[in-house]
Scaffold this active site. Structure first.
Site, short mmCIF file in Angstrom:
data_model
loop_
_atom_site.label_atom_id
_atom_site.label_comp_id
_atom_site.label_asym_id
_atom_site.label_seq_id
_atom_site.Cartn_x
_atom_site.Cartn_y
_atom_site.Cartn_z
CG ASP A 180 52.10 37.63 44.99
OD1 ASP A 180 51.27 38.25 45.70
OD2 ASP A 180 51.78 36.68 44.27
CG ASP A 192 47.06 40.16 46.97
OD1 ASP A 192 48.22 39.83 47.24
OD2 ASP A 192 46.41 39.69 46.00
#
Length: 484
Positions: free
Chosen positions: A151, A359
């Site tokens: 992440d 992202d």
């Protein structure tokens, strides 16, 4: 004396040939602007009898050289080893992805209206809550295999620890600091503990019961969907491929709740000082890259640390764009989106030239309304003759493609400052709401307001080598077949 243009007589007998040549040129141009998508070659296609399911939980490593190392990266949906209701999971993923994006927008708004990040309770809505569309790597922590969700929107790396007060079910054993000779406690009065503010929005919790000061540095990371991890900071050796990093600071989670899909925890690749990227700056020079595989069963990509580009298998040259500096959003990786094209047709929008976040935790790319409208309008001009279908959740441009094996779809390109270009892989253009292709939608969505910040999701990053260079403050993009 000026020259006059000379008109040559046209031989009309050549007209049919010239017309044919013109048609050939037009057809060739069209082929260059479109790609063929096979509608039934993906993770949710029916399996053959007795066909084994792949697993992410093997120690899948690729050795690096010099100051670089590479790990295998897989789709979390491949890890359960169970029969999966993909229709339900794909639809649920859209709902959860929308929760993540709403929380990210709240985090952005909160950061822009406060003078100090420490004054804001930041809802870190990591991609961990998605049950299907996340990517996983396996590392060694204190000599034990741990499978972590990758992440870039989070900073703190954490795992579930024994003894655990309240933990979710995970595949494989928990990390137990009591049996590790290399584990060390991070104390509450340390500078590392105070750096938690930037990483989690919460200072290290030092006050114990009855007003007594605690020794350990307790942390809390709250996610926008109600998920959380709580525990204390510790340091341990972490093995990334063939490279060992000593005294790596991580969260030892004693109370964890959420849809983490059986993973051991999360790998934080954000931009604060407690992230893995900054902790390994001396070893890997602040460079990491990934290549996210498509959703074909068994496909495995790579997560590389270090600036040794020889480990890349890119099919196009790496083009770089500067990382946009925003002190209020310093954990995010922000790019300047200057343009886009559909099937070679350049789009126009007043929102080009603004920042957009890239992202790995968000699934579907979100665009400002004016850009999305331009994309949708041009896409529908070029993708014609196919039966339409009702929209679903955040997706409003949908089709029923059950009667087709293959379709030709327009290319989608995003252009960034410095003319860096991301051409969306053919597998990242459509999202399957129904696995049988009866409801297939353009995998892009509009933000609610023009002033919200766009996000490039992992669905549009598949089969791309994305290079993050923190020291040089730039990001590189190149096409690559990510399977290894």
């Amino acid at each position: 004396m000026s020259k006059k243009a000379t008109l040559l007589p046209l031989n009309l007998s050549l007209a049919p040939f010239l017309l044919l040549l013109l048609c050939v040129v037009v057809v060739v141009h069209g082929v260059q602007e479109k790609k063929i998508l096979s509608l039934h070659n993906n993770i949710w296609s029916p399996k053959k009898p007795n066909e084994p399911s792949s697993s992410c939980f093997s120690h899948n490593l690729v050795k690096g050289r010099d100051s670089s190392t590479t790990l295998g990266i897989k789709h979390r949906g491949l890890c359960s080893g169970k029969t999966i209701d993909w229709g339900r999971k794909l639809r649920r993923a859209l709902t959860l992805d929308n929760i993540r994006v709403q929380s990210l927008q709240l985090r952005i708004k909160a950061s822009s209206t406060t003078e100090s990040i420490s004054e804001t309770q930041i809802p870190l809505t990591s991609g961990v809550k998605l049950e299907t569309l996340n990517y996983i790597v396996t590392v060694e922590l204190g000599g034990r295999n741990m499978t972590l969700i990758v992440d870039t929107g989070s900073d703190l790396t954490w795992v579930q620890c024994q003894p655990c007060k309240s933990c979710y079910n995970q595949q494989g054993p928990f990390y137990d600091p009591s049996v590790s000779s290399s584990y060390k406690t991070v104390f509450c009065n340390s500078s590392t503990c105070q750096n938690l503010v930037a990483a989690t929005g919460n200072a290290g919790l030092c006050e114990g019961s009855n007003g007594l000061e605690k020794t350990t540095c307790d942390y809390v990371v709250s996610y926008g969907d109600g998920s959380y991890t709580r525990g204390e900071l510790g340091s341990e050796s972490i093995q990334l491929g063939d490279t060992k990093v000593e005294n790596f600071v991580f969260g030892c989670g004693r109370s964890n709740k959420g849809l983490f899909g059986g993973a051991s925890g999360l790998m934080g690749l954000g931009r604060s000082s407690v992230s893995l990227v900054y902790q390994t700056m001396k070893t890997f020079n602040g460079v990491f890259s990934y290549c996210l595989p498509s959703l074909e069963d068994g496909a495995s990509g790579s997560l590389s640390f270090g600036d040794n580009s020889s480990v890349y298998k890119n099919s196009t040259s790496v083009s770089y764009t500067p990382l946009v500096q925003n002190p209020q959003l310093r954990s995010f990786y922000i790019l300047n989106l200057t343009g886009a094209s559909i099937g070679g047709v350049e789009l126009e929008s007043p929102s080009f030239g603004r920042g957009i976040i890239i992202d790995s935790g968000t699934v579907i790319t979100r665009l400002p309304p004016s850009i999305y409208k331009a994309v949708k309008t041009e896409f529908l001009k070029q993708f014609t003759g196919f039966p339409s279908a009702p929209g679903y959740s955040i997706l409003d441009t949908c089709f029923n493609l059950t009667s087709y094996q293959d379709v030709s779809i327009p290319t989608i390109k995003m252009i960034f400052q410095g003319n860096a270009e991301l051409e969306v892989d053919v597998t990242g253009v459509f999202y399957y709401v129904n696995p049988d292709a009866s409801l297939v939608c353009l995998a892009l969505a509009s933000l609610s307001y023009e002033n919200e910040v766009g996000i490039i999701g992992n669905y549009q990053q598949k089969n791309q080598r994305v290079v993050y260079d923190i020291k040089q403050e730039k990001l590189g993009i190149a096409g690559e077949n990510c399977s290894i």
